[in-house]
Design a protein around this motif. Structure first.
Motif, PDB file in Angstrom:
ATOM      1  N   ARG A 213       0.827  -1.416  -0.064  1.00  0.00           N
ATOM      2  CA  ARG A 213      -0.019  -0.078   0.094  1.00  0.00           C
ATOM      3  C   ARG A 213       0.675   1.398   0.111  1.00  0.00           C
ATOM      4  NH1 ARG A 213      -2.556  -3.667   3.287  1.00  0.00           N
ATOM      5  NH2 ARG A 213      -1.330  -3.006   5.130  1.00  0.00           N
ATOM      6  N   PHE A 214       0.521   2.197  -0.727  1.00  0.00           N
ATOM      7  CA  PHE A 214       1.256   3.510  -0.683  1.00  0.00           C
ATOM      8  C   PHE A 214       0.325   4.638  -0.113  1.00  0.00           C
ATOM      9  CE2 PHE A 214       3.470   0.975  -3.601  1.00  0.00           C
ATOM     10  CZ  PHE A 214       4.983   1.352  -3.560  1.00  0.00           C
ATOM     11  N   ALA A 215       0.839   5.517   0.498  1.00  0.00           N
ATOM     12  CA  ALA A 215       0.254   6.736   0.842  1.00  0.00           C
ATOM     13  C   ALA A 215       1.117   7.882   0.644  1.00  0.00           C
ATOM     14  CB  ALA A 215       0.363   6.692   2.555  1.00  0.00           C
ATOM     15  N   LEU A 216       0.675   8.396  -0.713  1.00  0.00           N
ATOM     16  CA  LEU A 216       1.600   9.557  -1.497  1.00  0.00           C
ATOM     17  C   LEU A 216       1.256  10.788  -0.817  1.00  0.00           C
ATOM     18  CD1 LEU A 216       2.137   8.057  -4.840  1.00  0.00           C
ATOM     19  CD2 LEU A 216       3.579   7.886  -2.943  1.00  0.00           C
ATOM     20  N   GLY A 217       1.885  11.941  -0.852  1.00  0.00           N
ATOM     21  CA  GLY A 217       1.501  13.085  -0.272  1.00  0.00           C
ATOM     22  C   GLY A 217       1.599  13.231   0.997  1.00  0.00           C
ATOM     23  N   TRP A 218       2.214  12.157   1.946  1.00  0.00           N
ATOM     24  CA  TRP A 218       2.176  11.954   3.332  1.00  0.00           C
ATOM     25  C   TRP A 218       3.503  12.631   3.700  1.00  0.00           C
ATOM     26  CZ3 TRP A 218       4.757  10.242   7.302  1.00  0.00           C
ATOM     27  CH2 TRP A 218       4.210   9.874   8.562  1.00  0.00           C
ATOM     28  N   ARG A 222       4.641  16.610   9.460  1.00  0.00           N
ATOM     29  CA  ARG A 222       3.222  17.282   9.169  1.00  0.00           C
ATOM     30  C   ARG A 222       2.003  16.239   9.360  1.00  0.00           C
ATOM     31  NH1 ARG A 222       2.329  18.472   3.127  1.00  0.00           N
ATOM     32  NH2 ARG A 222       1.504  16.452   3.225  1.00  0.00           N
ATOM     33  N   ASP A 223       2.158  15.012   8.937  1.00  0.00           N
ATOM     34  CA  ASP A 223       0.870  14.251   8.850  1.00  0.00           C
ATOM     35  C   ASP A 223       1.043  13.065   9.866  1.00  0.00           C
ATOM     36  OD1 ASP A 223      -0.271  15.325   6.706  1.00  0.00           O
ATOM     37  OD2 ASP A 223       1.390  14.654   5.187  1.00  0.00           O
ATOM     38  N   GLY A 224       2.234  13.072  10.634  1.00  0.00           N
ATOM     39  CA  GLY A 224       2.366  12.085  11.689  1.00  0.00           C
ATOM     40  C   GLY A 224       3.935  12.079  11.908  1.00  0.00           C
ATOM     41  N   THR A 225       4.050  11.332  13.119  1.00  0.00           N
ATOM     42  CA  THR A 225       5.353  11.414  13.688  1.00  0.00           C
ATOM     43  C   THR A 225       5.891   9.767  13.584  1.00  0.00           C
ATOM     44  OG1 THR A 225       4.697  11.243  16.036  1.00  0.00           O
ATOM     45  CG2 THR A 225       4.878  13.332  15.346  1.00  0.00           C
ATOM     46  N   ILE A 226       7.097   9.651  14.045  1.00  0.00           N
ATOM     47  CA  ILE A 226       7.561   8.261  14.227  1.00  0.00           C
ATOM     48  C   ILE A 226       7.101   7.553  15.279  1.00  0.00           C
ATOM     49  CG2 ILE A 226       9.988   6.993  14.512  1.00  0.00           C
ATOM     50  CD1 ILE A 226      11.491   9.436  13.466  1.00  0.00           C
ATOM     51  N   ALA A 227       6.773   8.178  16.266  1.00  0.00           N
ATOM     52  CA  ALA A 227       5.890   7.536  17.634  1.00  0.00           C
ATOM     53  C   ALA A 227       4.610   7.004  16.764  1.00  0.00           C
ATOM     54  CB  ALA A 227       6.019   8.586  18.648  1.00  0.00           C
ATOM     55  N   ASP A 228       3.903   8.132  16.243  1.00  0.00           N
ATOM     56  CA  ASP A 228       2.551   7.492  15.714  1.00  0.00           C
ATOM     57  C   ASP A 228       2.668   6.472  14.942  1.00  0.00           C
ATOM     58  OD1 ASP A 228       1.530   9.923  16.884  1.00  0.00           O
ATOM     59  OD2 ASP A 228       1.948  10.944  15.031  1.00  0.00           O
ATOM     60  N   LEU A 229       3.758   6.320  13.902  1.00  0.00           N
ATOM     61  CA  LEU A 229       3.701   5.096  13.065  1.00  0.00           C
ATOM     62  C   LEU A 229       4.042   3.961  13.837  1.00  0.00           C
ATOM     63  CD1 LEU A 229       5.641   6.520  10.156  1.00  0.00           C
ATOM     64  CD2 LEU A 229       3.214   6.218  10.035  1.00  0.00           C
ATOM     65  N   ARG A 230       4.904   4.116  14.906  1.00  0.00           N
ATOM     66  CA  ARG A 230       5.062   2.953  15.652  1.00  0.00           C
ATOM     67  C   ARG A 230       4.099   2.410  16.518  1.00  0.00           C
ATOM     68  NH1 ARG A 230       6.137  -1.322  17.073  1.00  0.00           N
ATOM     69  NH2 ARG A 230       7.677  -2.344  18.162  1.00  0.00           N
ATOM     70  N   ARG A 231       3.182   3.219  16.736  1.00  0.00           N
ATOM     71  CA  ARG A 231       2.032   2.611  17.621  1.00  0.00           C
ATOM     72  C   ARG A 231       1.125   1.861  16.763  1.00  0.00           C
ATOM     73  NH1 ARG A 231       2.730   7.683  20.654  1.00  0.00           N
ATOM     74  NH2 ARG A 231       1.713   8.730  19.009  1.00  0.00           N
ATOM     75  N   MET A 404      11.469  14.862  14.244  1.00  0.00           N
ATOM     76  CA  MET A 404      10.065  14.398  13.652  1.00  0.00           C
ATOM     77  C   MET A 404       9.726  13.076  14.536  1.00  0.00           C
ATOM     78  SD  MET A 404      10.561  15.058   9.888  1.00  0.00           S
ATOM     79  CE  MET A 404      12.128  14.657   9.682  1.00  0.00           C
ATOM     80  N   ALA A 405      10.525  12.778  15.576  1.00  0.00           N
ATOM     81  CA  ALA A 405      10.391  11.710  16.217  1.00  0.00           C
ATOM     82  C   ALA A 405       8.911  11.469  17.013  1.00  0.00           C
ATOM     83  CB  ALA A 405      11.491  11.333  17.108  1.00  0.00           C
ATOM     84  N   GLY A 406       8.555  12.522  17.608  1.00  0.00           N
ATOM     85  CA  GLY A 406       7.304  12.439  18.372  1.00  0.00           C
ATOM     86  C   GLY A 406       7.220  11.739  19.642  1.00  0.00           C
TER      87      GLY A 406
END
Length: 470
Positions: A213-218, A222-231, A404-406
């Motif tokens: 899956r691709f999320a382009l323009g992300w 701006r649209d999320g942090t590293i911590a958000d993605l890790r969760r 950008m780690a959050g």
């Protein structure tokens, strides 16, 4: 079959035909003609099959080059492609953009013996192009579907290669990228005359069809942090490269601001892709009819000078503070640029930007400390070079991933690169990995691919016995 090899003393070195400079500067098409099957097999047969394959040991991926050269020489083209693709996630890209003259071909035993190198890059490119035409490339089809998900930030070479390897292992993969197209610098940084945009686009489509899956323009931060993605994912790979341009710090007069190399190249590539590019249309990022000066000596500088020529610049000059023999870019690229009308001013550094000109400081090399020497100002007088456009091609630095780690524990080195375990590329935050230029600093596509393999395999090992696949 041995009679089909070791022909380097009978058959001359003959790379693919390169279009005449006067013809090729009129378009952005790739400059080399394709090998025909017979010519590729003939050139592959020049391989000496030496006992210690220095071509392989000087390839970051450790490609089994003598093996697929032998298969190509014997006419076993599909097998040759499969051996090539077994160790290289993007052989059709490496065959085009790798500086083979500094890596595999530059260390070829046949080359060292004075017979002219085996055309490794051209054969590698030809094998994959043939595989595409013949329909030999199988779509991604994991034997099992795992429940673990991996987020990859960056759709450049490292991100796309890691996505493919993890998807083949059955992971659920999402690639996030700031741009509107996947490919990173392969799309927006490398000019079309070196890498046709259909090639990374084809990789993107194959990954998408294979379930990535691709999320382009992300955009991270701006649209999320590293911590958000890790969760929300079992693992995260940071592979968004090094995009922060190093800039000239020069006194100057109002009226001419230097242009960053990536801004210039991105505008040109977007124009070629049919996008509306206001900066190009307004002339700020367009070299047409201008006297262009490019500062730098790497491959990005070569991309800029050769792009400016194709845009119809009145003149193109490259300033480099060292000499030809110590420049970091490919000697092959310099040769192409010179044939296309680019003037090189060696041992020259910009001193001041003026209205319609740039002042140049002569330089000299102090070799007393060895290595590439220390660059020092020469005693010669500063001189003026007319310029309507100055392009900075001084290299890149990684963006501040820690910012950008959050809340994730991302540490940086003194160079601004992400600190990661050299064996797994895991960062200080468990489950978060980094690869490519973000860890190495600005480097080659082939090193990004090597890192993608390392980090993907580390993640596979991590979850191998974690839980049963879905």
């Amino acid at each position: 079959m041995a009679s089909r090899l070791l022909k380097f003393f009978k058959i001359a070195h003959e790379p693919p035909h390169v279009r005449d400079a006067g013809e090729r500067i009129c378009d952005f098409d790739e400059i080399s003609d394709e090998f025909i099957r017979e010519k590729a097999a003939e050139q592959a047969s020049r391989c000496s099959q030496c006992g210690i394959p220095f071509c392989q040991s000087h390839c970051p991926l450790g490609n089994h080059i003598p093996d697929w050269l032998q298969l190509a020489a014997e006419g076993r083209v599909r097998e040759a492609y499969e051996v090539s693709a077994a160790t290289n996630p993007m052989p059709e890209v490496c065959g085009r953009v790798c500086p083979q003259d500094r890596l595999c071909e530059g260390n070829c035993v046949v080359e060292k013996a004075g017979f002219g190198t085996v055309t490794i890059g051209a054969v590698e490119r030809w094998l994959t192009d043939t595989a595409v035409k013949e329909g030999w490339i199988a779509p991604i089809a994991p034997e099992i579907e795992r429940g673990e998900s991996v987020a990859i930030v960056g759709a450049g070479p490292a991100g796309m290669a890691a996505a493919e390897r993890l998807r083949r292992a059955g992971f659920q993969v999402t690639v996030l990228d700031r741009y509107d197209r996947a490919g990173g610098l392969m799309i927006y940084g490398i000019p079309n005359f070196k890498l046709d945009k259909s090639i990374p686009a084809r990789r993107h489509e194959a990954l998408r069809e294979g379930g990535v899956r691709f999320a382009l323009g992300w955009e991270l931060g701006r649209d999320g942090t590293i911590a958000d993605l890790r969760r929300s994912h079992d693992a995260v790979i940071l592979a968004f490269g090094a995009y922060a341009a190093r800039r000239l710090d020069l006194p100057g007069e109002a009226g001419m601001e230097p242009v960053a190399a990536l801004d210039f190249l991105t505008a040109s590539n977007r124009k070629g892709l049919g996008d509306a590019v206001p900066g190009f249309e307004a002339g700020e990022l367009n070299a047409h009819a201008k006297k262009v000066v490019v500062v730098g000596g790497g491959d990005t500088a070569m991309d800029c000078v050769r792009t400016a020529v194709r845009q119809g610049a009145a003149s193109v000059t490259c300033l480099y503070r060292r000499g030809r023999d110590t420049m970091p870019g490919s000697a092959r690229e310099v040769k192409h640029a010179e044939a296309e009308g680019v003037t090189f001013q060696w041992l020259s550094a910009p001193a001041r930007i003026g209205e319609g000109h740039i002042e140049v400081q002569p330089m000299k090399l102090d070799m007393s400390a060895g290595g590439r020497g220390t660059v020092l100002p020469d005693e010669g007088p500063v001189w003026r070079l007319e310029a309507d456009m100055v392009i900075e091609a001084l290299g890149f630095s990684p963006e501040d991933a820690a910012a950008m780690a959050g809340g994730a524990r991302i540490e940086l080195t003194r160079r601004g690169t992400v600190k990661a375990d050299p064996k797994t590329f895991e960062t200080g935050e468990p489950g978060v990995y980094a690869a490519g230029d973000l860890v190495r600093g600005p480097s080659l596509v082939v090193w990004a691919l090597k890192d993608a393999i390392t980090v993907s395999d580390a993640i596979v090992r991590r979850f191998a016995n974690a839980r049963e696949p879905a």
